[in-house]
Design an enzyme around this catalytic site. Structure first.
Site, PDB file in Angstrom:
ATOM      1  N   CYS A 108      -4.761   1.957  -4.327  1.00 45.61           N
ATOM      2  CA  CYS A 108      -3.983   3.093  -3.832  1.00 45.61           C
ATOM      3  C   CYS A 108      -2.748   3.342  -4.689  1.00 45.61           C
ATOM      4  O   CYS A 108      -2.327   4.499  -4.862  1.00 45.61           O
ATOM      5  CB  CYS A 108      -3.570   2.828  -2.389  1.00 45.61           C
ATOM      6  SG  CYS A 108      -2.668   1.261  -2.184  1.00 45.61           S
TER       7      CYS A 108
ATOM      8  N   HIS B  36       0.871  -1.176   0.000  1.00 48.41           N
ATOM      9  CA  HIS B  36       0.000   0.000   0.000  1.00 48.41           C
ATOM     10  C   HIS B  36       0.907   1.225   0.000  1.00 48.41           C
ATOM     11  O   HIS B  36       1.897   1.270   0.738  1.00 48.41           O
ATOM     12  CB  HIS B  36      -0.894   0.018   1.250  1.00 48.41           C
ATOM     13  CG  HIS B  36      -1.569   1.346   1.496  1.00 48.41           C
ATOM     14  ND1 HIS B  36      -2.747   1.712   0.894  1.00 48.41           N
ATOM     15  CD2 HIS B  36      -1.209   2.399   2.281  1.00 48.41           C
ATOM     16  CE1 HIS B  36      -3.084   2.923   1.296  1.00 48.41           C
ATOM     17  NE2 HIS B  36      -2.174   3.368   2.144  1.00 48.41           N
TER      18      HIS B  36
END
Length: 570
Positions: free
Chosen positions: A103, A35
């Site tokens: 993301c 992430h």
């Protein structure tokens, strides 16, 4: 110019489990379930439950596993915030997909815009790497279900930073916080309409007025500058302005004080601010006019979204010896965007694309009629991210090259046509539009005005679309912020539109757009009694020109009547 550092924060959602167990489960070594987020100017931006922000390292993911220095961005802060705001249309909460739109797609787009660099390939390529394994495909629903609550959790709010005048950004924060007398005096002198709220951190009644003051600041954003001063932190201001009690309010027009009063009554505050606005902006004579055909047009820009047969375009370019990889990547981007939407289409390297377009122009390839390269550019520019990138290109050198090339009368008319359509499509980017006037005004005006008189009807139609987009944006800025953004090009454009209206004898659509554009250019023009625009209209007998078209094109009668009403008012 010193820029803001840009950092890439990298987190492992698996907390080390992927490194330990990936080989056993999927037959591949995966070091982490990555992430990422971007830290810019003290704020961490990331995509989960939409585009979110937090204090750096303060998200629910904790501290990053790794921090990568991506470089510095010298872009103006308000431009960056505007771009992040525009990404919210693509990165919506409901569009989140752990494998296809996550993301890392967001941080890739943001880093490309800020510093022109890609995030590490092992991060962006991880989803495809997992899905290429049979077990990865089988486990996809389970992985999605287990990780979605982690990736889309609510954000930790970012505290509002208003300790200094410089940190208050008008485009994002409607109230400015001032801490020195010189800053306050400068604001009062340089802004047409100003309201100052003198408060203090220990003032209980002041809190009663805060919500109403903030509401009014948002309501009149662009018309009035709203200021708060905490006299506990700004002793020189309290002495200079002799503030002995809080709350105290002062209002100013063009540097002169209009009114002052004490007390926290929200109704009194609202009434006094409304009086300030009415005096600062007296009613315009056009306000009483009913112009549904002019003002009822869509607020959206006219765009050209048709996609040409890309395989045939590439084949034609290949025959001419043009087979660059960046061309293929841009075509792939267009194809993926059309098939799956913007969220599925990764931006190509726009630095390479810009350099490729300039190289083809300078090398003379386009002079042989290979206008499809600009046409591909046109289709790509529909994506707001593309327009936003070109809004910040140094000296707008690519667009200057294209406009200059298309303005050459010796070039095939198709080049001018697709260039006009390209410029129309750039209006989808809120970042790009102001630059069209400030930086590219002369080139834009020359191309638009000459094209309105072109012999080819489809070129005139595209030019009238561009004229509509230009004047519609100018009208919005005039209405929302009392700002005249068309001053540098309005006269030349006005003359060309009147002449274009007089000459147009074929296309109702072209004439309709020109008449609407003329109406928008004149509507709410300042100082109409002494306006240069209306003086030019009178000298060119614009009212008679429009009247003749009213008799010639019955379908445009109502629109012509409204334009004639505007022309008759002075």
């Amino acid at each position: 110019m010193t820029g803001f550092p840009v950092k890439l924060y990298i987190y492992d959602l698996s907390k080390g489990l992927a490194r330990q167990m990936s080989m056993q489960f999927i037959g591949k070594q995966i070091d982490g379930v990555w992430h990422t987020s971007v830290v810019y100017n003290g704020v961490e931006y990331y995509y989960g439950a939409g585009v979110q922000s937090s204090i750096p390292g303060g998200t629910h993911h904790g501290q990053p596993l790794e921090v990568v220095d991506m470089g510095e961005s010298s872009l103006p802060e308000d431009v960056v915030l505007e771009y992040i705001e525009s990404l919210k249309d693509i990165y919506r909460p409901e569009n989140y997909d752990l494998f296809m739109n996550n993301c890392n797609n967001f941080t890739q787009d943001l880093c490309q815009f800020l510093v022109g660099k890609d995030i590490p390939a092992h991060i962006t390529g991880l989803p495809q790497e997992v899905l290429q394994t049979p077990f990865g495909q089988m486990m996809r629903p389970m992985i999605e279900q287990s990780l979605r609550p982690i990736t889309t959790a609510p954000a930790v709010p970012v505290p509002v930073r208003h300790s200094t005048f410089a940190s208050a950004t008008p485009s994002r924060q409607h109230v400015l916080y001032v801490t020195s007398a010189s800053q306050l005096e400068d604001l009062i002198k340089t802004n047409h309409c100003v309201s100052v709220f003198f408060t203090s951190s220990t003032c209980g009644p002041c809190r009663t007025a805060y919500p109403k003051y903030d509401e009014l600041a948002e309501k009149y954003s662009g018309k009035c500058t709203f200021v708060k001063v905490d006299i506990n932190q700004a002793y020189d201001i309290s002495q200079r302005w002799q503030i002995t009690a809080t709350p105290t309010f002062h209002t100013f027009i063009d540097g002169e004080k209009l009114d002052d009063w004490k007390g926290a009554s929200p109704p009194t505050l609202e009434s006094n601010i409304n009086v300030l606005i009415q005096i600062a902006y007296p009613p315009h004579p056009h306000r009483r006019l009913s112009l549904p055909n002019i003002l009822g047009t869509s607020s959206q820009p006219i765009t050209y979204t048709r996609i040409p047969p890309l395989d045939k375009v590439l084949a034609k370019l290949a025959t001419a010896g043009i087979k660059d990889q960046i061309l293929l990547r841009v075509v792939k981007f267009i194809t993926e965007r059309e098939a799956h939407g913007a969220r599925e289409a990764a931006l190509p390297d726009l630095n390479l694309w810009a350099a490729f377009v300039r190289e083809q122009i300078q090398g003379g390839a386009l002079s042989d009629g290979l206008f499809p390269i600009i046409d591909i550019f046109r289709v790509a520019a529909i994506d707001v991210r593309v327009g936003s990138w070109f809004a910040e290109e140094s000296d707008f050198k690519t667009l200057r090259s294209v406009i200059k090339f298309a303005s050459d009368d010796e070039k095939p008319y198709q080049v001018r046509l697709v260039t006009l359509q390209l410029l129309c499509n750039l209006f989808t980017s809120h970042l790009f539009v102001p630059h069209l006037y400030r930086e590219l005004g002369p080139e834009l005006s020359q191309l638009a005005t000459s094209s309105l008189l072109d012999a080819h009807s489809n070129v005139r139609l595209a030019a009238s679309s561009l004229a509509f987009n230009i004047t519609a944006y100018g009208q919005r800025r005039r209405a929302e912020a009392a700002e005249e953004v068309l001053d540098s090009i309005s006269v030349e454009l006005l003359v060309a539109m009147i002449e274009g209206i007089g000459r147009e004898a074929e296309s109702v659509q072209t004439l309709s757009r020109l008449l609407t554009a003329l109406g928008l250019l004149l509507y709410f023009a300042p100082n109409i009694q002494d306006s240069e625009l209306f003086a030019i209209c009178n000298s060119l007998e614009a009212r008679e020109v429009v009247k003749a078209k009213k008799n010639e094109f019955i379908a445009l009668k109502a629109l012509c009547d409204e334009v004639m009403l505007l022309l008759a008012l002075p």
